[in-house]
Design a protein around this motif. Structure first.
Motif, mmCIF file in Angstrom:
data_model
loop_
_atom_site.group_PDB
_atom_site.id
_atom_site.type_symbol
_atom_site.label_atom_id
_atom_site.label_comp_id
_atom_site.label_asym_id
_atom_site.label_seq_id
_atom_site.Cartn_x
_atom_site.Cartn_y
_atom_site.Cartn_z
ATOM 1 N N UNK A 60 0.834 -1.202 0.000
ATOM 2 C CA UNK A 60 0.000 0.000 0.000
ATOM 3 C C UNK A 60 0.869 1.252 0.000
ATOM 4 N N UNK A 61 1.955 1.239 0.765
ATOM 5 C CA UNK A 61 2.864 2.378 0.804
ATOM 6 C C UNK A 61 3.496 2.619 -0.560
ATOM 7 N N UNK A 62 3.883 1.543 -1.252
ATOM 8 C CA UNK A 62 4.452 1.682 -2.593
ATOM 9 C C UNK A 62 3.435 2.259 -3.565
ATOM 10 N N UNK A 66 3.719 5.915 -5.660
ATOM 11 C CA UNK A 66 3.530 6.145 -7.090
ATOM 12 C C UNK A 66 2.491 7.244 -7.321
ATOM 13 N N UNK A 67 1.413 7.204 -6.572
ATOM 14 C CA UNK A 67 0.339 8.178 -6.760
ATOM 15 C C UNK A 67 0.791 9.596 -6.433
ATOM 16 N N UNK A 92 2.497 -1.019 -11.914
ATOM 17 C CA UNK A 92 1.400 -1.415 -12.789
ATOM 18 C C UNK A 92 0.048 -0.938 -12.259
ATOM 19 N N UNK A 93 -0.120 -0.849 -10.941
ATOM 20 C CA UNK A 93 -1.384 -0.376 -10.376
ATOM 21 C C UNK A 93 -1.785 0.974 -10.958
ATOM 22 N N UNK A 94 -0.799 1.837 -11.205
ATOM 23 C CA UNK A 94 -1.097 3.192 -11.672
ATOM 24 C C UNK A 94 -1.023 3.297 -13.196
ATOM 25 N N UNK A 95 -0.868 2.160 -13.872
ATOM 26 C CA UNK A 95 -0.877 2.153 -15.329
ATOM 27 C C UNK A 95 0.453 2.453 -15.973
#
Length: 391
Positions: A60-62, A66-67, A92-95
């Motif tokens: 979650x911290x990572x 990124x966000x 990859x979560x943020x595309x």
């Protein structure tokens, strides 16, 4: 029946119940609460940074890192390939797209020379990455003074994944103090564990403030529930923070125990042909979260997986080193810079039991199996050139 010796089990401080009792008696059991606030302050102090955000996991911290750095679709992030998948998953979560970078054979951490080459090539194309994620591998910090000099030329932010390295140092500074953002994990196998949980660290208050908002569902400061952007349920439980606080009080003792484990292994095994140890970087102190060895099958008499099975037969857990992320099917087709060093370490590497509660008897049992296995392999030699060795 022998009792199992595990790779890195929790080691309780003995005061966890006192901290938990105070949380229960205050009725603060949901996410947030006094122990969360105190845990953030205490971890920030241990890492030598002014700002910290306690969250539900290191992953979650990572993701939050990124966000808040503005990484998104179409962006690229350089990332160490010898590493757990969480870093690449967060990219990859943020595309965005990960580009995996090989490790330095002298430290097993991110190869700063390869980062410099990769950034230079991208600068000439006018397409720099949005960030660089360095990993403090198995308790050893990356070479941050060199990495900061390289990334600083291009104003590329560094995210320090210190999930495995709380208590380590680099150039006299604690792990977790080097990146624009840094990440810690309190998973059950870490030196300090809350059973789960993580922490996002920074010396820049606006970054942590932004992450704190996103981690609490991005709720607006209104009486009713108002949301103008997408947020996440990432805050840490007050109960888990209570456990983490008890654990944190023993950090330095736990690091010394892990380092003592390494020295005991080296004293007992250093003379075995074909067995090597993860080196300690000259620029810092590793926490030795895990003691890692390399096994040269031709000289040792068998390969690392045979050794792992021999240990398992004696109820001793060991594990291969991280499989390089550029070899993982989930990231097939990703860009990779180098890769052969990480591939070789994966082929030859093995993590040995490293818990801070290991006894001299435990260590003797482990090193005894390794010594006997090497001896058994040597007695089976010589083998034909190219022939596989087994134990």
């Amino acid at each position: 029946m022998k009792q199992w010796i595990y790779l890195s089990p929790p080691h309780l401080a003995g005061t966890e119940l006192d901290y938990l009792r105070s949380a229960l008696e205050s009725n603060w059991i949901a996410p947030l609460g006094p122990h969360v606030d105190a845990f953030e302050r205490e971890v920030a102090a241990a890492a030598g940074v002014p700002h910290a955000l306690a969250v539900s996991s290191g992953t979650a911290a990572l993701h939050l890192a990124m966000l808040v750095l503005g990484v998104g679709p179409g962006d690229e992030v350089l990332c160490a390939t010898l590493n757990f998948a969480a870093c690449a998953n967060a990219i990859r979560y943020v595309g965005a797209a990960p580009a995996f970078v090989d490790c330095d054979p002298d430290t097993w951490t991110l190869d700063v020379g390869l980062v410099a080459d990769a950034l230079g090539r991208r600068a000439r194309r006018g397409r720099l990455p949005k960030a660089v994620i360095a990993v403090d591998l198995y308790g050893q910090c990356a070479d941050y003074p060199a990495l900061r000099a390289v990334c600083g030329r291009y104003e590329i932010p560094i995210v320090e994944d210190a999930a495995e390295a709380l208590g380590a140092t680099c150039a006299g500074r604690p792990a977790g103090s080097w990146g624009a953002l840094a990440v810690l994990s309190f998973n059950g196998n870490k030196i300090v564990t809350a059973s789960s949980g993580g922490m996002l660290l920074s010396d820049q208050a606006p970054l942590i403030d932004r992450a704190r908002r996103l981690a609490t569902q991005a709720r607006e400061a209104t009486v009713h529930y108002e949301h103008r952007e997408i947020g996440y349920n990432y805050r840490l439980s007050n109960l888990l923070a209570a456990v983490g606080r008890a654990q944190l009080s023993c950090l330095e003792a736990r690091v010394e125990s892990r380092r003592s484990n390494f020295e005991a292994y080296r004293a007992a095994l250093d003379g075995l042909p074909g067995l090597g140890f993860m080196p300690e970087a000259s620029y810092g102190r590793s926490s030795r979260w895990l003691t890692c060895v390399t096994v040269d099958a031709d000289r040792f008499g068998c390969g690392p997986d045979d050794l792992r099975l021999a240990l398992a037969a004696d109820a001793i857990e060991s594990r291969p080193v991280w499989k390089p992320l550029h070899l993982q099917p989930a990231f097939a087709g990703s860009t990779v810079v180098g890769g052969t060093v990480a591939e070789d370490l994966f082929a030859r590497g093995l993590c040995l039991p490293s818990g801070s509660a290991l006894t001299a008897e435990d260590l003797g049992r482990i090193t005894g199996v390794i010594t006997r296995t090497a001896g058994a392999g040597a007695r089976r030699r010589p083998a034909a050139v190219g022939e596989a060795h087994t134990c």
